[in-house]
Design a protein around this motif. Structure first.
Motif, PDB file in Angstrom:
ATOM      1  N   ASP A  16       0.828  -1.206   0.000  1.00  0.00           N
ATOM      2  CA  ASP A  16       0.000   0.000   0.000  1.00  0.00           C
ATOM      3  C   ASP A  16       0.862   1.255   0.000  1.00  0.00           C
ATOM      4  N   HIS A 207      -8.159  -0.838   8.549  1.00  0.00           N
ATOM      5  CA  HIS A 207      -7.065  -0.219   7.792  1.00  0.00           C
ATOM      6  C   HIS A 207      -7.319   1.294   7.744  1.00  0.00           C
ATOM      7  N   HIS A 209      -5.969   5.483   7.425  1.00  0.00           N
ATOM      8  CA  HIS A 209      -5.022   6.505   6.983  1.00  0.00           C
ATOM      9  C   HIS A 209      -5.102   7.660   7.983  1.00  0.00           C
ATOM     10  N   GLY A 239      -0.577   6.199   0.894  1.00  0.00           N
ATOM     11  CA  GLY A 239      -1.657   7.119   0.626  1.00  0.00           C
ATOM     12  C   GLY A 239      -2.591   6.380  -0.285  1.00  0.00           C
ATOM     13  N   ASN A 249      -0.758   5.899   5.235  1.00  0.00           N
ATOM     14  CA  ASN A 249      -1.355   4.946   6.156  1.00  0.00           C
ATOM     15  C   ASN A 249      -0.864   5.272   7.556  1.00  0.00           C
TER      16      ASN A 249
END
Ligand code: MG
Length: 300
Positions: A16, A207, A209, A239, A249
């Motif tokens: 990611d 998950h 950010h 991101g 993240n």
């Protein structure tokens, strides 16, 4: 305060994080970072993505990376798989877990994944069959679970529909992704409870950010809802290449630092992880968004 004794952290930086880098990292740099991460005590690591190499050039070397990294006993290696072709590559590469990814919002699937929700789930179903034949663990990632750049707030029912489709495919785990960094703790608590109550047989992961600074607060809300699996990206890499302004993240070291301070075991050696974060920063060539990388470890 009710807290679990231990949680599972999944490190997603190599996938990611690196897919959002404007300048693709050389394969050797990825291998160096992953081999470091494999020695932090982390038990799950998302290595790469088996999308069409042209779709995400940053991860076009998926096979080369998987062939070069060390294999460490007890670490589950996963990769994103969009369809049957991706699953064929995943099977050949020797990963343990294939992760499907479908957004809870139709517009995001159409604009960014270039398929309707229905088509994406049909592709996942075809891939799941092959994955099962080869004994891979399967998981489903719900993209835009908390908000969509096109549709705004995503109703919980839209998330539950994707989770239900994943459950029918026989996944063991589902992950809810805050793709554009808009989740807030109340929403996290309520959505995690809704998914957990309706699908108690599925492992649930979250998950986040840190786009609006709420990532750790969201983790806490997840813990309160009974969630024990969380994604992090070393250094706060990443991101979302599809969502303007979506910053990194949540940094894995920020997650580990907070959880361990609270007495929740992660199994991860913070010193080893910080060394990886420094390495990630060197390869990225810029300051990453990690807090603990700047602040250092807490006084004992
Ligand atoms: Mg992310």
């Amino acid at each position: 305060m009710f807290l679990p004794e231990a949680v599972t952290i999944r490190e997603v930086g190599p996938r990611d994080g690196l897919q959002a880098e404007s300048r693709p990292w050389p394969t050797e740099a990825k291998v160096e970072l992953i081999n470091g991460l494999l020695r932090t005590g982390v038990r799950r690591l998302e290595v790469t993505s088996f999308v069409r190499p042209g779709a995400i050039p940053q991860l076009a070397d998926a096979e080369a990376v998987l062939a070069a990294i060390d294999r460490v006993e007890g670490v589950r290696l996963s990769a994103l798989v969009p369809n049957r072709t991706g699953m064929e590559r995943a099977v050949r590469s020797g990963i343990h877990e294939a992760s499907f990814f479908v957004a809870a919002s139709e517009a995001f699937n159409q604009h960014n994944l270039r398929r309707s929700t229905e088509a994406a789930l049909a592709d996942a179903a075809a891939a799941a069959e092959l994955g099962r034949e080869h004994g891979l663990l399967l998981s489903g990632f719900v993209v835009t679970a908390f908000g969509c750049p096109y549709e705004g707030r995503v109703p919980p029912d839209a998330v539950l529909r994707v989770v239900e489709a994943y459950a029918r495919l026989g996944v063991q785990s589902v992950y809810l992704g805050d793709t554009i960094g808009v989740a807030h703790p109340r929403q996290v608590y309520e959505l995690a409870r809704a998914v957990g109550d309706r699908f108690p047989e599925l492992e649930l992961g979250l998950h986040f950010h840190n786009t609006r600074g709420a990532a750790l607060a969201n983790v806490l809300a997840g813990l309160e809802a009974g969630v024990t699996v969380f994604d992090g990206a070393v250094g706060g890499l990443g991101g979302c290449p599809y969502a303007t302004g979506a910053t990194g993240n949540v940094a894995t070291e920020d997650l580990v630092d907070m959880l361990e301070a609270m007495g929740v075991a992660t199994g991860i050696d913070l010193d080893a992880l910080l060394a990886c974060a420094r390495l990630a920063e060197r390869h990225a060539g810029r300051q990453l968004s990690s807090h603990v990388l700047r602040a250092g470890k807490r006084p004992a």
